[in-house]
Design a protein around this motif. Sequence first.
Motif, PDB file in Angstrom:
ATOM      1  N   ASP A 285     -29.996  58.813  13.583  1.00  0.00           N
ATOM      2  CA  ASP A 285     -30.530  60.105  13.162  1.00  0.00           C
ATOM      3  C   ASP A 285     -31.044  60.910  14.350  1.00  0.00           C
ATOM      4  OD1 ASP A 285     -29.947  59.477  10.564  1.00  0.00           O
ATOM      5  OD2 ASP A 285     -31.962  58.744  10.092  1.00  0.00           O
ATOM      6  N   ASP A 286     -31.711  60.244  15.267  1.00  0.00           N
ATOM      7  CA  ASP A 286     -32.274  60.936  16.419  1.00  0.00           C
ATOM      8  C   ASP A 286     -31.175  61.528  17.289  1.00  0.00           C
ATOM      9  OD1 ASP A 286     -34.286  61.801  18.209  1.00  0.00           O
ATOM     10  OD2 ASP A 286     -33.916  60.061  19.464  1.00  0.00           O
ATOM     11  N   SER A 289     -29.004  64.291  15.234  1.00  0.00           N
ATOM     12  CA  SER A 289     -29.728  65.521  14.917  1.00  0.00           C
ATOM     13  C   SER A 289     -29.508  66.572  16.007  1.00  0.00           C
ATOM     14  CB  SER A 289     -31.217  65.222  14.753  1.00  0.00           C
ATOM     15  OG  SER A 289     -31.762  64.718  15.964  1.00  0.00           O
ATOM     16  N   ILE A 290     -29.506  66.139  17.251  1.00  0.00           N
ATOM     17  CA  ILE A 290     -29.232  67.057  18.363  1.00  0.00           C
ATOM     18  C   ILE A 290     -27.750  67.414  18.403  1.00  0.00           C
ATOM     19  CG2 ILE A 290     -29.411  67.351  20.856  1.00  0.00           C
ATOM     20  CD1 ILE A 290     -31.663  65.297  20.826  1.00  0.00           C
ATOM     21  N   ARG A 292     -25.546  67.505  15.961  1.00  0.00           N
ATOM     22  CA  ARG A 292     -25.154  68.397  14.865  1.00  0.00           C
ATOM     23  C   ARG A 292     -25.591  69.833  15.128  1.00  0.00           C
ATOM     24  NH1 ARG A 292     -26.735  63.844  11.253  1.00  0.00           N
ATOM     25  NH2 ARG A 292     -28.839  64.719  11.326  1.00  0.00           N
ATOM     26  N   VAL A 293     -26.786  70.002  15.650  1.00  0.00           N
ATOM     27  CA  VAL A 293     -27.275  71.357  15.900  1.00  0.00           C
ATOM     28  C   VAL A 293     -26.477  72.025  17.011  1.00  0.00           C
ATOM     29  CG1 VAL A 293     -29.262  72.671  16.725  1.00  0.00           C
ATOM     30  CG2 VAL A 293     -29.580  70.864  15.036  1.00  0.00           C
ATOM     31  N   LEU A 326     -24.720  61.208   7.670  1.00  0.00           N
ATOM     32  CA  LEU A 326     -24.657  61.739   9.031  1.00  0.00           C
ATOM     33  C   LEU A 326     -23.791  62.985   9.180  1.00  0.00           C
ATOM     34  CD1 LEU A 326     -24.361  58.407  11.082  1.00  0.00           C
ATOM     35  CD2 LEU A 326     -26.420  59.707  10.526  1.00  0.00           C
ATOM     36  N   HIS A 330     -23.102  68.994   7.143  1.00  0.00           N
ATOM     37  CA  HIS A 330     -22.778  69.913   8.246  1.00  0.00           C
ATOM     38  C   HIS A 330     -21.282  70.170   8.344  1.00  0.00           C
ATOM     39  CE1 HIS A 330     -26.856  68.629   9.305  1.00  0.00           C
ATOM     40  NE2 HIS A 330     -26.937  69.705  10.057  1.00  0.00           N
TER      41      HIS A 330
END
Length: 537
Positions: A285-286, A289-290, A292-293, A326, A330
């Motif tokens: 997740d950590d 998260s970067i 995906r953005v 995950l 998106h």
Amino acid sequence: ADAAHAGAVVDDGDVRTAAAGAAAVDAPTPGAMPVSTPVSPPSVGSASVAALSPAGVAGGGGGRRNASAFSGATAAATATNLALRAEAYRAFLTIATCNGPVVRRHCAYNLPGVCAVLAEQHAEELSNIAEFLSRDPDPETRWNLAAGLLETVRMLRKGVASDNLFKVFVALVRDENPLVRVNALQHFADVMQLLVHDGDDAAFKKVAVVFQSIHALSEGNWRTQRLLVSQLSLVADHIPRVFLRNHVLPALFQIAEDSIFLVRREVMHAVVHAVRCLALPAEQDDLLSIFRVEWSQGGVYWMRAAFLEAALHAAATYSRALFQKLFAAHTLRLAADPVVNVRVKLALHIHELAPLCGELAEFTSAVELLADDDDADVCAAMSDAAERVRESLADRLALDAEDARRAEEEARMLTRSANEQANAARSKLLLRPGLRFASTHGSSLSKRSEDVSLSSPKESSVPAPNAFKSKSSKARGGAKGGKKSAEGQATGLLNASDRSVSTDAGGDDGGPSERPKLGLNLLSGLKNLTRKKGSKN
């Protein structure tokens, strides 16, 4: 033939029998492969066996002597063979270390063949030659050595106890010449699997420098980058997750941003596989998260197209639960992407996402949005989308079985990552300040209470800086303490510091040990203790 050469007289029948048996052994059967195992000689009578020996011709009783003579001849032949191999190794060593670069090139080219013949007796010595040639000033010699690296390592690894093969691998992969690096990277994953087994942290540390400078290995043309990324994807299962997170994945993202479409697509596949190998949900997740953005909402369309490529590869490898967690949301949002190329690609592959997230409301919304798109190419790609989705969901049993298999693989990866994390935490606990190991007396199997002591930092025999301050103030305040009292206290502090044993390793973050800081505090405390009013230090 041996009997005739020895001058023995035997029956014609026995000679014909032996000759026929020898011919049957020597001549292979038409259409059959030659047999590599030795074939036993033809069976003859005991009288004939005795007659085949010179002592048997003289008067019998020579069978035992003939057997001993045969074993002696075999031992002599073996010794001769070993001597010849030793002589061949010395000759190869001489020409491989000569001053002629052309000769050394041929030696590097033929090293795998020499290893096939001499590795059983001279594996360690041949690894020394390989390590020497990996540092050869002639780049073509190193190029030839890198071309046969896989076969050389495969034949020498069982007989080599030193680190020569690791040194050869690291030197060739990090070579300054890009052509040498390309040859070494051709079988990067295979060589890694031969040298480093799963869970062998000591072996991986010998090649860790390769993964700490991955981006430097990709310098050159895009073909070198693509080859490196594909090999990293194959070997991701054997890389500790710390190196995956801190070195491999950042280098992959950097390569993706600096290279062309083919390399970028290969990088997305490698990133998806590496994230799956991390396995720990918090780390996944950590990291994503970067990712995906920055990539699914990037300012340039090729980043969003690359993210869609990563999502499609994840749909082919991830379980249903992991993909929905995950990538699903998106990925489906790209149905409203402002660039038509991204929407067309999503429309062409929408059926691949149906088995993993077809029951989500976002999937239905994305299908409806793409079907009503203003662009003609998107509408054309969605014209048969309903049929493609129906076909992808036809065999529910096969889909459920495949999903269960992927989930089982991810569970195994999670167990391995959890064990690796626990081992790392245990290592930090053992290396923390306050853990002291004294020298063990006797064998390593016998431990006494004084050999291993666990003490917290508060119980350390080295005084804290505040203790120095309080003692120094008492020393300055005492009128009758005198110089001897101060020197006595200083001597006690020195003895206490000698008794304390600090760990050689650093702190929890891998930094330097705190021993130099304690030494400075000790020096400051000694100065305060020996200082008296009106006297020099």
